[in-house]
Write a protein that holds these residues in place. Structure first.
Motif, short mmCIF file in Angstrom:
data_model
loop_
_atom_site.label_atom_id
_atom_site.label_comp_id
_atom_site.label_asym_id
_atom_site.label_seq_id
_atom_site.Cartn_x
_atom_site.Cartn_y
_atom_site.Cartn_z
N UNK A 175 0.82 -1.20 0.00
CA UNK A 175 0.00 0.00 0.00
C UNK A 175 0.85 1.24 0.00
N UNK A 176 0.34 2.30 -0.55
CA UNK A 176 0.95 3.61 -0.41
C UNK A 176 1.60 4.14 -1.65
N UNK A 177 1.57 3.44 -2.76
CA UNK A 177 2.20 3.96 -3.97
C UNK A 177 1.38 5.07 -4.58
N UNK A 178 1.86 5.60 -5.69
CA UNK A 178 1.12 6.65 -6.38
C UNK A 178 2.04 7.68 -6.97
N UNK A 179 1.47 8.84 -7.29
CA UNK A 179 2.21 9.93 -7.91
C UNK A 179 2.60 10.95 -6.85
N UNK A 180 3.89 11.25 -6.81
CA UNK A 180 4.38 12.25 -5.86
C UNK A 180 5.32 13.19 -6.60
N UNK A 181 5.69 14.28 -5.94
CA UNK A 181 6.60 15.24 -6.54
C UNK A 181 8.01 15.05 -5.99
N UNK A 182 9.00 15.45 -6.75
CA UNK A 182 10.38 15.39 -6.28
C UNK A 182 10.50 16.13 -4.96
N UNK A 183 11.22 15.51 -4.03
CA UNK A 183 11.38 16.10 -2.71
C UNK A 183 10.37 15.61 -1.69
#
Length: 126
Positions: free
Chosen positions: A6-14
């Motif tokens: 669980x917990x994946x997805x789209x994130x931003x750098x940093x």
């Protein structure tokens, strides 16, 4: 049953990301666990290892200082937590478990892990 990563997805750098790995109907309490990833167009690579107790860990150089893996209180769940994410961290991340304990020199070797999760995609945008 199949693994839950669980917990994946789209994130931003940093950004930071906390994932979890457990499997319904299966106990990892006495198993060393590993965390691997496969970037687009590349082979699967070792990322991190945790002894069943959580007392010993190993990290790939590419994530050292940015990733910690911990075991839940019951030792049944692996919690990878990654900080300062980079676009090159974009990959499908796989949780894996050994039959029991894995000897020190083999902890990054895929063939030491007998159970594999289905993977969770993490995409880091720049």
């Amino acid at each position: 049953g199949p693994a839950a990563g669980a917990g994946g997805g789209l994130v931003e750098a940093g950004d930071s990301l906390r994932l979890s790995c457990a499997a319904s109907g299966r106990s990892f309490r006495n198993s060393d666990m590993g965390w691997f990833r496969q970037a687009p167009g590349k082979g699967r690579e070792f990322v991190a290892y945790s002894r069943w107790s959580g007392a010993s860990t190993l990290y790939a150089d590419s994530v050292k200082g940015r990733l910690t893996v911990s075991r839940g209180n019951d030792k049944n769940t692996l919690f990878p937590e990654m900080n300062s994410l980079k676009p090159e961290d974009t990959a499908v991340y796989y949780c894996a478990a050994g039959k029991g304990q894995i000897i020190m020199t083999q902890r990054s070797a895929e063939n030491q892990y007998i159970w594999w999760g289905q993977g969770t995609l993490v995409t880091v945008s720049s």
